[in-house]
Design a protein around this motif. Structure first.
Motif, PDB file in Angstrom:
ATOM      1  N   GLY B 176      -5.275  29.161  30.368  1.00 17.42           N
ATOM      2  CA  GLY B 176      -5.100  30.061  31.512  1.00 17.42           C
ATOM      3  C   GLY B 176      -3.819  30.871  31.409  1.00 17.42           C
ATOM      4  N   ILE B 177      -3.426  31.229  30.180  1.00 17.21           N
ATOM      5  CA  ILE B 177      -2.236  32.063  29.996  1.00 17.21           C
ATOM      6  C   ILE B 177      -2.618  33.278  29.156  1.00 17.21           C
ATOM      7  CG2 ILE B 177      -0.657  30.127  30.203  1.00 17.21           C
ATOM      8  CD1 ILE B 177      -0.393  29.902  27.294  1.00 17.21           C
ATOM      9  N   SER B 178      -1.768  34.302  29.140  1.00 12.66           N
ATOM     10  CA  SER B 178      -2.118  35.523  28.408  1.00 12.66           C
ATOM     11  C   SER B 178      -1.898  35.314  26.917  1.00 12.66           C
ATOM     12  CB  SER B 178      -1.282  36.701  28.899  1.00 12.66           C
ATOM     13  OG  SER B 178       0.032  36.583  28.402  1.00 12.66           O
ATOM     14  N   ARG B 179      -2.633  36.077  26.130  1.00 12.52           N
ATOM     15  CA  ARG B 179      -2.514  36.038  24.673  1.00 12.52           C
ATOM     16  C   ARG B 179      -1.071  36.327  24.241  1.00 12.52           C
ATOM     17  NH1 ARG B 179      -5.275  37.531  19.751  1.00 12.52           N
ATOM     18  NH2 ARG B 179      -3.691  36.903  18.264  1.00 12.52           N
ATOM     19  N   GLU B 180      -0.423  37.270  24.952  1.00  8.25           N
ATOM     20  CA  GLU B 180       0.941  37.669  24.592  1.00  8.25           C
ATOM     21  C   GLU B 180       1.911  36.503  24.819  1.00  8.25           C
ATOM     22  OE1 GLU B 180      -1.139  39.450  26.569  1.00  8.25           O
ATOM     23  OE2 GLU B 180      -1.691  40.687  24.842  1.00  8.25           O
ATOM     24  N   THR B 181       1.750  35.828  25.965  1.00  6.85           N
ATOM     25  CA  THR B 181       2.620  34.689  26.259  1.00  6.85           C
ATOM     26  C   THR B 181       2.459  33.615  25.192  1.00  6.85           C
ATOM     27  OG1 THR B 181       2.306  35.148  28.603  1.00  6.85           O
ATOM     28  CG2 THR B 181       3.233  33.003  28.046  1.00  6.85           C
ATOM     29  N   LEU B 182       1.209  33.351  24.804  1.00  3.04           N
ATOM     30  CA  LEU B 182       0.971  32.329  23.789  1.00  3.04           C
ATOM     31  C   LEU B 182       1.600  32.732  22.459  1.00  3.04           C
ATOM     32  CD1 LEU B 182      -0.941  29.626  23.494  1.00  3.04           C
ATOM     33  CD2 LEU B 182      -2.085  31.105  21.867  1.00  3.04           C
ATOM     34  N   SER B 183       1.460  33.993  22.095  1.00  3.28           N
ATOM     35  CA  SER B 183       2.027  34.458  20.820  1.00  3.28           C
ATOM     36  C   SER B 183       3.538  34.245  20.802  1.00  3.28           C
ATOM     37  CB  SER B 183       1.719  35.939  20.603  1.00  3.28           C
ATOM     38  OG  SER B 183       0.343  36.100  20.391  1.00  3.28           O
ATOM     39  N   ARG B 184       4.186  34.520  21.946  1.00  5.80           N
ATOM     40  CA  ARG B 184       5.627  34.323  22.033  1.00  5.80           C
ATOM     41  C   ARG B 184       6.001  32.861  21.796  1.00  5.80           C
ATOM     42  NH1 ARG B 184       5.891  37.107  26.616  1.00  5.80           N
ATOM     43  NH2 ARG B 184       6.239  35.242  27.866  1.00  5.80           N
ATOM     44  N   MET B 185       5.146  31.945  22.302  1.00  8.49           N
ATOM     45  CA  MET B 185       5.486  30.520  22.250  1.00  8.49           C
ATOM     46  C   MET B 185       5.150  29.887  20.906  1.00  8.49           C
ATOM     47  SD  MET B 185       4.413  29.139  26.016  1.00  8.49           S
ATOM     48  CE  MET B 185       2.711  29.606  25.772  1.00  8.49           C
ATOM     49  N   SER B 186       4.061  30.336  20.285  1.00  5.84           N
ATOM     50  CA  SER B 186       3.580  29.639  19.088  1.00  5.84           C
ATOM     51  C   SER B 186       4.209  30.232  17.841  1.00  5.84           C
ATOM     52  CB  SER B 186       2.061  29.742  19.002  1.00  5.84           C
ATOM     53  OG  SER B 186       1.663  31.083  18.926  1.00  5.84           O
ATOM     54  N   THR B 187       4.413  29.392  16.881  1.00  6.12           N
ATOM     55  CA  THR B 187       5.074  29.846  15.658  1.00  6.12           C
ATOM     56  C   THR B 187       4.106  29.874  14.488  1.00  6.12           C
ATOM     57  OG1 THR B 187       5.730  27.574  15.329  1.00  6.12           O
ATOM     58  CG2 THR B 187       7.363  29.053  16.300  1.00  6.12           C
ATOM     59  N   PHE B 188       2.842  29.438  14.728  1.00 12.57           N
ATOM     60  CA  PHE B 188       1.900  29.391  13.601  1.00 12.57           C
ATOM     61  C   PHE B 188       1.297  30.760  13.351  1.00 12.57           C
ATOM     62  CE2 PHE B 188      -0.434  28.398  17.403  1.00 12.57           C
ATOM     63  CZ  PHE B 188      -1.649  29.065  17.284  1.00 12.57           C
TER      64      PHE B 188
END
Lengths: 188, 188
Positions: B176-188
């Protein structure tokens, strides 16, 4: 008061008088006053509670100290900390009374014994757990996809009885919306 | 392939060879290609599916056409539209394959027959449903109380295997979060 429990079970499986006496021997009746706790976080919570009269809430207090309402329960509903109950670990939830409340509770050990001896009761609890699972899945979809207004409208439709008995601030917490937003939407 | 199902059941109840043959006779094996659908909204969904190999997702499309991921399922997991399955109504969810997938499915009628004849299996499904119920309740608390970062960290911790197999956009939808937020958090 026993009759309410019997009707609840007989919505799903029929019982003879002897069978119901046997079932009932696994439960214990208990009364609580408004504001009393049935379950406190970080303590054992070995009982599942069937509400005969009254109203309760279960809630979670997060690390920041904010309260989140997980469930309400009134007459003919069940309430517990399911993880603590089934896995015999300490509670993460709290359960307290919003009104003076009468319950029948059954310990997890008694429930396991009852189900092992009486397949009908395993079937009963299976049906109740399945219905609960479906309701939780709907709630997740609602939290993910619905606007505050839609969640409130759905609550009003599903639980008209709760609306008049539960303080607005608690309904707002249950729906995951602010008190102000709820006040704007509700006319009561 | 039968052995994977047997191991899954024997985590909870022990079975003789004859008992397992009887259980297995209620299941049907089936294979799907990536992108194929097992369940489509507004159609019957009479099966519960045990994943032997592969990866699937269940998702809900809201009135505005937005997709919300409800669940992933890989090897040794179960996936269905529980409401459609248990209540014999049309599906509200969709289920499709993210990889080529082999399953064993059991119809609700076969499951009811199996459970009626073999209390062990009712106990097995009871335990699985209860575990599912507890997991859904945790997910609700997570949606209500955790920030995006915390939800992502929890996902990484709980499902490290999914992280490398599921596209980022789908993990974002599940959380339930935006793709952009996830990209910021994930390093893979």
């Amino acid at each position: 008061m026993e009759e309410i429990l019997r009707r609840q079970i007989e919505k799903i499986v029929k019982l003879t008088d002897d069978e119901f006496s046997f079932v009932l021997s696994h439960f214990t009746a208990r009364s609580y006053k408004k504001h009393q706790y049935l379950v406190q976080a970080n303590n054992p919570a070995p009982n599942d509670n069937f509400v005969v009269k009254g109203l309760l809430k279960s809630f979670y207090i997060d690390d920041a100290g904010k309260t989140h309402i997980l469930q309400f329960a009134m007459e003919d509903w069940w309430i517990s900390d399911p993880q603590a109950y089934h896995n015999k670990v300490n509670a993460t939830l709290n359960i307290d009374c919003l009104e003076d409340t009468d319950i029948f509770f059954i310990s997890i050990d008694n429930r396991e014994k009852l189900c092992a001896e009486m397949q009908k009761m395993e079937y009963f609890f299976m049906k109740k757990t399945t219905a609960g699972y479906i309701a939780l899945q709907k709630r997740i979809l609602s939290l993910m996809s619905q606007k505050s207004e839609e969640r409130y409208a759905q609550f009003v439709q599903l639980y008209p009885d709760l609306l008049s008995r539960v303080p607005k601030a608690l309904i707002a917490s249950y729906l995951g919306i602010s008190r102000e937003t709820l006040s704007r939407m509700s006319t009561f």
